[in-house]
Design a protein around this motif. Structure first.
Motif, PDB file in Angstrom:
ATOM      1  N   ARG A 216       0.836  -1.210   0.000  1.00 48.76           N
ATOM      2  CA  ARG A 216       0.000   0.000   0.000  1.00 48.76           C
ATOM      3  C   ARG A 216       0.870   1.259   0.000  1.00 48.76           C
ATOM      4  O   ARG A 216       0.562   2.238  -0.689  1.00 48.76           O
ATOM      5  CB  ARG A 216      -0.911  -0.005   1.228  1.00 48.76           C
ATOM      6  N   ALA A 217       1.938   1.249   0.814  1.00 47.32           N
ATOM      7  CA  ALA A 217       2.828   2.412   0.859  1.00 47.32           C
ATOM      8  C   ALA A 217       3.481   2.649  -0.496  1.00 47.32           C
ATOM      9  O   ALA A 217       3.612   3.798  -0.955  1.00 47.32           O
ATOM     10  CB  ALA A 217       3.885   2.211   1.945  1.00 47.32           C
ATOM     11  N   ALA A 218       3.900   1.574  -1.177  1.00 45.69           N
ATOM     12  CA  ALA A 218       4.536   1.721  -2.488  1.00 45.69           C
ATOM     13  C   ALA A 218       3.569   2.329  -3.498  1.00 45.69           C
ATOM     14  O   ALA A 218       3.934   3.233  -4.272  1.00 45.69           O
ATOM     15  CB  ALA A 218       5.032   0.359  -2.964  1.00 45.69           C
ATOM     16  N   LEU A 219       2.335   1.826  -3.540  1.00 42.20           N
ATOM     17  CA  LEU A 219       1.344   2.386  -4.459  1.00 42.20           C
ATOM     18  C   LEU A 219       1.073   3.851  -4.152  1.00 42.20           C
ATOM     19  O   LEU A 219       0.944   4.684  -5.064  1.00 42.20           O
ATOM     20  CB  LEU A 219       0.045   1.580  -4.367  1.00 42.20           C
TER      21      LEU A 219
ATOM     22  N   CYS B 163       3.107   5.977  -2.628  1.00 36.48           N
ATOM     23  CA  CYS B 163       4.289   6.780  -2.983  1.00 36.48           C
ATOM     24  C   CYS B 163       4.303   7.082  -4.479  1.00 36.48           C
ATOM     25  O   CYS B 163       4.659   8.190  -4.908  1.00 36.48           O
ATOM     26  CB  CYS B 163       5.565   6.036  -2.582  1.00 36.48           C
ATOM     27  N   HIS B 164       3.908   6.093  -5.272  1.00 39.33           N
ATOM     28  CA  HIS B 164       3.881   6.300  -6.723  1.00 39.33           C
ATOM     29  C   HIS B 164       2.838   7.365  -7.091  1.00 39.33           C
ATOM     30  O   HIS B 164       3.098   8.238  -7.936  1.00 39.33           O
ATOM     31  CB  HIS B 164       3.562   4.976  -7.414  1.00 39.33           C
ATOM     32  N   GLU B 165       1.672   7.319  -6.446  1.00 35.47           N
ATOM     33  CA  GLU B 165       0.642   8.337  -6.689  1.00 35.47           C
ATOM     34  C   GLU B 165       1.122   9.711  -6.233  1.00 35.47           C
ATOM     35  O   GLU B 165       0.884  10.727  -6.913  1.00 35.47           O
ATOM     36  CB  GLU B 165      -0.635   7.971  -5.934  1.00 35.47           C
ATOM     37  N   LYS B 166       1.790   9.747  -5.080  1.00 33.36           N
ATOM     38  CA  LYS B 166       2.233  11.033  -4.532  1.00 33.36           C
ATOM     39  C   LYS B 166       3.266  11.695  -5.428  1.00 33.36           C
ATOM     40  O   LYS B 166       3.245  12.927  -5.615  1.00 33.36           O
ATOM     41  CB  LYS B 166       2.816  10.817  -3.124  1.00 33.36           C
ATOM     42  N   LEU B 167       4.174  10.905  -6.006  1.00 33.15           N
ATOM     43  CA  LEU B 167       5.186  11.490  -6.886  1.00 33.15           C
ATOM     44  C   LEU B 167       4.520  12.123  -8.105  1.00 33.15           C
ATOM     45  O   LEU B 167       4.934  13.197  -8.563  1.00 33.15           O
ATOM     46  CB  LEU B 167       6.197  10.427  -7.310  1.00 33.15           C
ATOM     47  N   ALA B 168       3.477  11.481  -8.626  1.00 34.19           N
ATOM     48  CA  ALA B 168       2.744  12.072  -9.755  1.00 34.19           C
ATOM     49  C   ALA B 168       2.112  13.397  -9.350  1.00 34.19           C
ATOM     50  O   ALA B 168       2.119  14.372 -10.126  1.00 34.19           O
ATOM     51  CB  ALA B 168       1.667  11.091 -10.244  1.00 34.19           C
ATOM     52  N   GLU B 169       1.569  13.472  -8.109  1.00 36.98           N
ATOM     53  CA  GLU B 169       0.994  14.728  -7.620  1.00 36.98           C
ATOM     54  C   GLU B 169       2.064  15.807  -7.489  1.00 36.98           C
ATOM     55  O   GLU B 169       1.840  16.970  -7.852  1.00 36.98           O
ATOM     56  CB  GLU B 169       0.329  14.499  -6.262  1.00 36.98           C
ATOM     57  N   LEU B 170       3.241  15.444  -6.976  1.00 36.06           N
ATOM     58  CA  LEU B 170       4.324  16.426  -6.815  1.00 36.06           C
ATOM     59  C   LEU B 170       4.788  16.944  -8.176  1.00 36.06           C
ATOM     60  O   LEU B 170       5.052  18.146  -8.343  1.00 36.06           O
ATOM     61  CB  LEU B 170       5.489  15.792  -6.051  1.00 36.06           C
ATOM     62  N   ASN B 171       4.900  16.054  -9.124  1.00 37.77           N
ATOM     63  CA  ASN B 171       5.318  16.480 -10.467  1.00 37.77           C
ATOM     64  C   ASN B 171       4.318  17.459 -11.076  1.00 37.77           C
ATOM     65  O   ASN B 171       4.689  18.398 -11.788  1.00 37.77           O
ATOM     66  CB  ASN B 171       5.462  15.264 -11.384  1.00 37.77           C
TER      67      ASN B 171
ATOM     68  N   GLU C 147       4.146  -7.155 -10.450  1.00 35.81           N
ATOM     69  CA  GLU C 147       3.879  -5.718 -10.360  1.00 35.81           C
ATOM     70  C   GLU C 147       2.492  -5.524  -9.734  1.00 35.81           C
ATOM     71  O   GLU C 147       1.507  -6.053 -10.243  1.00 35.81           O
ATOM     72  CB  GLU C 147       3.905  -5.068 -11.731  1.00 35.81           C
ATOM     73  N   PRO C 148       2.412  -4.768  -8.611  1.00 33.92           N
ATOM     74  CA  PRO C 148       1.081  -4.474  -8.049  1.00 33.92           C
ATOM     75  C   PRO C 148       0.390  -3.408  -8.888  1.00 33.92           C
ATOM     76  O   PRO C 148       0.973  -2.368  -9.204  1.00 33.92           O
ATOM     77  CB  PRO C 148       1.397  -3.970  -6.644  1.00 33.92           C
ATOM     78  N   LEU C 149      -0.863  -3.671  -9.273  1.00 30.59           N
ATOM     79  CA  LEU C 149      -1.598  -2.711 -10.096  1.00 30.59           C
ATOM     80  C   LEU C 149      -2.432  -1.764  -9.246  1.00 30.59           C
ATOM     81  O   LEU C 149      -2.431  -0.553  -9.451  1.00 30.59           O
ATOM     82  CB  LEU C 149      -2.506  -3.462 -11.080  1.00 30.59           C
TER      83      LEU C 149
END
Length: 716
Positions: free
Chosen positions: A533-536, A538-546, A640-642
């Motif tokens: 859950r944390a990995a998913l 983090c991936h969403e958060k990086l998209a928000e930061l970008n 890969e977790p989707l």
């Protein structure tokens, strides 16, 4: 719960002694009275009084508002009421009353009026008006069934007029009350010294006559009435027990009784007064109101008794008041004496001892627990003790309430202050020194043990989390140091918050990489699920930061995350002088390799089959491949977790289905079919594009028969 030493115990004892001594000291004596008030109110609310007022041994005849509004009393001075009072007293006595006491005083007679009336005074014109009243007083007094009241005072005594004194001879008793420093009546005098001799108070005299006994005072100062040793917290007093909050005493309107005399209903007087002690008193909203220990719970001016001749006045229901008519104070004393129900108060030394003991318990709790926990403990103990106190008060035993509660509250505050100033300095130093380097759980363990960190480890099943920014070195070359630091702080802060928010512990930062673990130092049976859950997230958060953070604008950052679960050694690892809480094992190495393996497949998150197995069916997965990482001979199936199961998008489902078909064909050596399946989604999925290319190569150049579908990665 913190460890306590001898110094803490001594401090708790001293604080309890100080608090107990202060709150039971004479300057705070009013707290003892307040305890009675609170206990009386709580008992009235919680337990109540189920006794039938008709069983009361004492009744009140009330000169009330109805009396003042009813002829022949309406508009007439009270001095003209004496004839009717005499008639009613006679009927009450004939009805079987044991004794009658006056809580009203007629200090003058209409016969003494000096108002001019013709050529003489008005008093001389009505000479003999009180004759029948005085005869009634004499007859009742001689039979021992009448006691008039008086107020003793050096400055302003209040006594019946001379004619009444002569009529009743010595049958006059004091109505004085005992008032505490806060002007509240909680106790009543038992006797008064008149001409050097103890003379019973009004209520005591009435009870003594009803019992046919005389009060006796023993060598220890205890007053005994017909075998009942009257408890006295204050010498020569009785502590009032308002068990019925005033509603346990029947009240008869004088106006109705006078009409009953006119009616000639002798049976009513027999039903109402046979065997009763009768008190004649005033019940008015503006006269003779007394504050008693019922003031917090609100007392009542008796319960209206049955009517004889007049209809009940149309008025609002009887209201509870903080102050009650004084006659009910005397009625309560009489009932307490007859029923052996006076309150027994806990005196010295037990009162201070109980207060100190309660404060000591709370002080020790404050020493052991955090302030919030100590406050909850104090509140819980206070409620429990209050329940016990109310229960004992139901049996007329008054335990101190306000003193222990306030003393323990003061002890709680002092102990918290002691801990802040002295006892917890080392703990605060430990927290402050290691807050930026150790996980909060590790610090809590250190604080609870009272020991500084030391070398040592243990085997734990954990999930390792490795992340790294893709191509960050080339991006960093285009930024100033200030911009680089701002970017990294924003990124690492956001990722760390997510990791710790899911129960993870950040072991270290290595440049732009993050090494974290789930399942240690805090035990977490769901560590694999939380890591995914944390990995998913983090991936969403990086998209928000970008998309929305100015520091990330124009850089298009992406990262790779590797997850692996298994046994690992966790603990304080390093030299004897310098060490970190960290983790070591092959599980860590594999997670690091999986993070790097993402770049071969164009994926952002890659997890081992061990992690997938521990997550159950919570997530939707795509199996990527079977790989052999550098430094490890055994092949690993990677996934890969989707998304959370059921939350994957239509595009993700389409790609996963095509990829699974292609991977099945690939492993069956059907490379042409595999290439077709992968080509279908290759434009939108880098991993499919990679496999399509590999499948086409093997279609043209088939592998040897001993070929296995395992991809050996040559780099990290």
């Amino acid at each position: 719960m913190r460890r306590i030493g001898r110094r803490d115990i001594v401090a708790a004892i001293l604080i309890a002694l100080l608090a107990g001594a202060v709150f039971t000291s004479p300057p705070l004596q009013t707290l003892q009275g307040l305890s009675l008030d609170i206990l009386t109110a709580l008992r009235g609310k919680i337990i109540g009084d189920r006794r039938d007022p008709a069983t009361s041994p004492v009744v009140v005849v009330a000169i009330d508002g109805e009396t003042y509004d009813t002829p022949p009393f309406k508009g007439s001075p009270t001095q003209t009421w004496t004839r009717e009072i005499g008639r009613v007293l006679g009927s009450i006595t004939e009805g079987g009353a044991k004794v009658i006491g006056f809580d009203v005083i007629f200090p003058s007679s209409i016969e003494q009026s000096e108002i001019p009336f013709g050529d003489a005074s008005f008093g001389s014109r009505v000479r003999g008006f009180d004759r029948d009243y005085l005869i009634a007083l004499r007859r009742l007094s001689d039979s021992g069934k009448l006691v008039l009241g008086e107020i003793l005072s050096n400055d302003h005594p209040d006594r019946p007029d001379r004619a009444q004194q002569v009529a009743v001879k010595s049958n006059i008793r004091a109505l004085n009350v005992h008032t505490d420093s806060d002007d509240v009546i909680r106790r009543m005098p038992l006797s008064f010294s008149i001409e050097g001799q103890p003379v019973p108070a009004m209520a005591v005299e009435l009870a003594a006559r009803a019992l046919g006994a005389k009060p006796e005072t023993g060598p220890a100062g205890v007053t005994n009435l017909s075998g009942y040793a009257i408890p006295s917290a204050v010498p020569n007093t009785l502590t009032l027990n308002f068990r019925g909050m005033g509603r346990d005493v029947p009240t008869y309107s004088f106006a109705d009784l006078r009409a009953c005399v006119e009616k000639g209903d002798t049976d009513f007087f027999r039903r109402a007064f046979d065997g009763k002690i009768v008190l004649l008193g005033s019940i008015l909203t503006f006269d003779d109101r007394k504050l008693t220990s019922m003031r917090l719970g609100a007392g009542h001016d008796g319960t209206p008794g049955p009517r004889c001749a007049l209809p009940a006045p149309a008025s609002s229901p009887q209201q509870a008041r903080s102050a009650v008519a004084g006659v009910f104070v005397h009625a309560t004393v009489v009932r307490n004496l007859l029923e052996h129900d006076a309150v027994t108060e806990l005196g010295s030394p037990w009162r201070p001892i109980l207060t100190i003991l309660f404060a000591a318990i709370v002080a020790l709790a404050a020493c052991l627990l955090a302030p919030t926990g100590a406050a909850i403990t104090w509140l819980s103990l206070t409620i429990a003790y209050a329940v016990v106190a109310v229960s004992t008060f139901a049996h007329a035993i008054a335990l101190p309430l306000t003193e222990p509660v306030l003393a323990s509250l003061a002890a709680l505050a002092m102990m918290i202050g002691y801990r802040f100033v002295l006892a917890d300095r080392d703990e605060r130093f430990l927290r402050k020194s290691f807050a930026l380097y150790l996980a909060p759980e590790v610090i809590e363990t250190m604080v609870a043990s009272g020991k500084m960190p030391a070398l040592g480890g243990e085997m734990r099943n954990v999930t390792m989390f490795f992340s790294d920014l893709s191509g960050f070195s080339s991006i960093a070359e285009t930024m100033t140091p200030g911009e680089l630091v701002t970017l990294m702080n924003e990124y690492l802060s956001a990722m760390t918050d997510i990791i710790e928010g899911h129960g993870g512990y950040v072991d270290k930062y290595i440049g732009d990489s993050i090494v974290a673990m789930f399942g240690a130092p805090a035990d977490d049976p769901a560590h694999a699920r939380n890591a995914v859950r944390a990995a998913l997230k983090c991936h969403e958060k990086l998209a928000e930061l970008n998309a929305g953070n100015p520091a990330f604008a124009g850089h298009g950052l992406s990262h790779r995350i590797g997850l692996n679960s298994g046994e690992a050694v966790v603990g304080n690892i390093g030299s004897r002088r310098r060490f970190n809480y960290t983790v070591m094992s092959d599980t860590v190495n594999v997670a690091s390799r999986l993070e790097g393996a993402n770049k071969y497949y164009g994926t952002a998150i890659m997890a081992s089959e061990a992690t997938v197995a521990q997550t159950g069916d919570i997530f939707a997965w795509r199996e990527l491949d079977a790989i052999r990482v550098m430094g490890r001979g055994e092949a690993i199936r990677v996934f890969e977790p989707l998304a959370e199961r059921g939350a994957e998008s239509a595009e993700q489902a389409k790609v996963a289905a095509a990829y699974a078909e292609g991977l099945t064909c690939w492993r069956a050596r059907e490379f042409a079919k595999a290439a077709d399946a992968f080509d279908g989604v290759a434009k939108i999925d880098p991993a499919s594009a990679l496999f399509a290319k590999r499948a086409k190569v093997l279609t043209e150049n088939p592998p040897p028969p001993d070929w296995t579908p395992v991809n050996t990665l040559e780099g990290k």
